[in-house]
Design an enzyme around this catalytic site. Structure first.
Site, PDB file in Angstrom:
ATOM      1  N   HIS A 132       0.834   4.479   2.613  1.00 22.33           N
ATOM      2  CA  HIS A 132      -0.082   4.274   1.489  1.00 22.33           C
ATOM      3  C   HIS A 132      -0.468   2.795   1.495  1.00 22.33           C
ATOM      4  O   HIS A 132       0.336   1.936   1.894  1.00 22.33           O
ATOM      5  CB  HIS A 132       0.680   4.633   0.211  1.00 22.33           C
ATOM      6  N   ASP A 209       9.790   3.780   0.798  1.00 21.40           N
ATOM      7  CA  ASP A 209       8.874   4.119  -0.292  1.00 21.40           C
ATOM      8  C   ASP A 209       9.124   5.590  -0.636  1.00 21.40           C
ATOM      9  O   ASP A 209       8.720   6.487   0.104  1.00 21.40           O
ATOM     10  CB  ASP A 209       7.443   3.876   0.201  1.00 21.40           C
ATOM     11  N   GLN A 212       6.861   9.782  -2.971  1.00 19.51           N
ATOM     12  CA  GLN A 212       6.621  11.228  -2.839  1.00 19.51           C
ATOM     13  C   GLN A 212       7.899  12.047  -2.729  1.00 19.51           C
ATOM     14  O   GLN A 212       7.869  13.257  -2.938  1.00 19.51           O
ATOM     15  CB  GLN A 212       5.744  11.499  -1.604  1.00 19.51           C
ATOM     16  N   LYS A 235       5.376  10.353 -10.789  1.00 12.85           N
ATOM     17  CA  LYS A 235       5.372  11.400  -9.759  1.00 12.85           C
ATOM     18  C   LYS A 235       6.626  12.268  -9.873  1.00 12.85           C
ATOM     19  O   LYS A 235       6.896  13.118  -9.033  1.00 12.85           O
ATOM     20  CB  LYS A 235       5.281  10.757  -8.378  1.00 12.85           C
ATOM     21  N   CYS A 373      -5.671   6.814  -0.197  1.00 14.85           N
ATOM     22  CA  CYS A 373      -5.121   5.451  -0.069  1.00 14.85           C
ATOM     23  C   CYS A 373      -4.361   5.299   1.247  1.00 14.85           C
ATOM     24  O   CYS A 373      -3.303   4.648   1.290  1.00 14.85           O
ATOM     25  CB  CYS A 373      -4.218   5.093  -1.238  1.00 14.85           C
TER      26      CYS A 373
HETATM   27  N1  PLP Z   1       3.416   5.212  -1.946  1.00 11.76           N
HETATM   28  C1  PLP Z   1       3.120   6.499  -1.816  1.00 11.76           C
HETATM   29  C2  PLP Z   1       3.669   7.280  -0.654  1.00 11.76           C
HETATM   30  C3  PLP Z   1       2.320   7.132  -2.769  1.00 11.76           C
HETATM   31  O1  PLP Z   1       2.028   8.425  -2.651  1.00 11.76           O
HETATM   32  C4  PLP Z   1       1.813   6.371  -3.854  1.00 11.76           C
HETATM   33  C5  PLP Z   1       0.903   6.990  -4.835  1.00 11.76           C
HETATM   34  O2  PLP Z   1       0.205   7.928  -4.542  1.00 11.76           O
HETATM   35  C6  PLP Z   1       2.180   5.036  -3.948  1.00 11.76           C
HETATM   36  C7  PLP Z   1       2.969   4.482  -2.982  1.00 11.76           C
HETATM   37  C8  PLP Z   1       1.705   4.185  -5.097  1.00 11.76           C
HETATM   38  O3  PLP Z   1       2.329   4.624  -6.267  1.00 11.76           O
HETATM   39  P1  PLP Z   1       1.906   4.002  -7.683  1.00 11.76           P
HETATM   40  O4  PLP Z   1       0.428   4.106  -7.767  1.00 11.76           O
HETATM   41  O5  PLP Z   1       2.617   4.875  -8.665  1.00 11.76           O
HETATM   42  O6  PLP Z   1       2.390   2.594  -7.693  1.00 11.76           O
END
Ligand code: PLP
Length: 415
Positions: A132, A209, A212, A235, A373
């Site tokens: 992301h 990270d 998900q 999430k 993203c």
């Molecule tokens: N990392 C991953 C794998 C994600 O799916 C997302 C959001 O879709 C993020 C980071 C960013 O999360 P947030 O917008 O809650 O900070």
């Protein structure tokens, strides 16, 4: 995950779970809502909505500094929430949990605090092509400031991290390997334990990270072998605007503050100021108290669910999607990882993903379309984006049926 007998999976009742989520019971564009955008954000059970509302109705006050009863209650609930998240993630101590506004803020915290104080010209940060943007751009910003480099770990055509390529990138220059646990674009489940083992053998730190993964199965940060783990509550059936950074205690102790302000200090004076201990050193300003309480309520809610059975239920939804996908001419699944969770990303020949998304919405079916993203991944795969259906514990086989009816209808309108 261990195999479980079929009858236990069958005992999981998504219809019962659905009843805990009031938002799901509505018509959208004249059709019963089918919510398949869970990778973007999950819906909230009644108990989470209640916990936040009750906090504001009964206990609202600022935390830590007050001497009055409401402040005491708010502080207790806030710190109890930290303990709940610590237990949920298998953290040895609650102090290793730092409240942030979410995954993005948590990665930025590590990049700015650890990265700016540690990285030197010529050092390397590895991220995968599956990341992301929030696990790419903070590292690029810190690389610009320090002279370090950010290099992508190649992925295969099926959308999996190429472990052989990772090995050839790992050398003494690599100081950090930052990867997601599950790709939000393809659903690939990355072997983060193995990646951590290899990275640490080469002397690098590892950030996982978990944005998900947390909603799909229990996490134990110690067993993962990472140095940092980041996640967002929204999430995980919790509110937006709150998440955590979990870090190894020795690293957090050594890292300088990221944001300055109230709460993060021990003593402010001229010319010098001294800082509070971890976790408060990283929590400048009034925190998202209601958010933390809502996040803990979401975790308490999950404790009432048989998570292994829920994961099997979600796997069954994805498996049915893959079966039905084979019956739709011109539908191509994007990414074919051997191990995927919760996400079905696809393209429909002759259509643009956003058109498909809009036609599905007209039928009450919420999916996400676009690059998710993850522009580098889309570039790597040579596509502009995908249509993404993502599943959660309250989705049903009927939702999958409706999705494919919608896809067939969209396809008929384009042919
Ligand atoms: N990392 C991953 C794998 C994600 O799916 C997302 C959001 O879709 C993020 C980071 C960013 O999360 P947030 O917008 O809650 O900070």
């Amino acid at each position: 995950m261990s195999a479980r007998p079929m009858n236990i999976a069958a005992a999981f009742d998504p219809e019962r779970v659905r009843r805990d989520f009031p938002i799901l019971d509505q018509l959208v564009n004249g059709h019963p809502l089918v919510y398949l955008d869970n990778a973007a954000t999950t819906q909230k059970p009644e108990c989470v909505i209640e916990a936040i509302s009750n906090y504001y109705r009964r206990d609202n006050a600022n935390v830590h500094r007050g001497v009055h009863t409401l402040s005491d209650r708010a502080t207790h609930a806030f710190e109890q929430a930290r303990q709940t998240v610590a237990d949920f993630l298998g953290s040895p101590r609650p102090e290793q949990l730092i409240w942030t506004s979410g995954t993005t803020a948590a990665i930025n915290l590590v990049a700015y605090s650890w990265g700016r104080s540690t990285l030197q010209p010529g050092d390397r940060v590895l991220v995968s092509w599956l990341e992301h943007h929030s696990n790419i751009v903070p590292w690029q910003l810190v690389a610009e400031a320090t002279g370090a480099e950010v290099l992508p770990i190649p992925v295969t055509d099926s959308g999996e991290i190429d472990l052989g390529a990772l090995d050839s990138l790992l050398d003494a220059r690599v100081k950090m390997v930052a990867v997601n646990h599950i790709s939000n674009a393809l659903g690939t489940v990355n072997p983060v334990q193995e990646i951590a083992r290899r990275a640490k053998a080469a002397g690098a730190l590892v950030l996982v990270d978990g944005a998900q993964s947390v909603a799909h199965w229990p996490i134990d940060v110690t067993a993962l072998g990472c140095d940092f783990f980041v996640m967002s509550a929204h999430k995980l059936f919790g509110p937006t605007g709150i998440g955590v950074l979990w870090g190894r205690a020795s690293l957090l102790d050594a890292m300088p503050p990221f944001l300055g302000g109230g709460e993060m200090i021990e003593r402010v004076g001229f010319p010098t100021t001294t800082y509070n201990t971890v976790p408060f050193k990283f929590e400048a300003g009034t925190p998202n108290i209601a958010g933390a309480i809502g996040m803990a309520a979401a975790i308490d809610y999950l404790a009432t669910i048989d998570r292994e059975a829920a994961a099997e239920h979600e796997a069954a939804l994805l498996a049915r999607c893959l079966d039905l996908a084979g019956e739709v001419a011109g539908l191509r699944r994007v990414g074919t990882p051997a191990h995927a969770a919760g996400i079905f990303s696809f393209l429909l020949e002759g259509t643009h993903p956003s058109d498909v998304g809009m036609l599905l919405d007209q039928q009450g079916i919420a999916v996400r379309t676009g690059h998710h993203c993850a522009q580098p991944l889309m570039d790597r795969l040579g596509i502009p984006g995908t249509v993404r259906a993502s599943f959660s514990i309250y989705n049903t086989q009927e939702d999958v049926t409706r999705l494919f009816e919608g896809i067939r209808k969209a396809k008929s309108l384009f042919s």
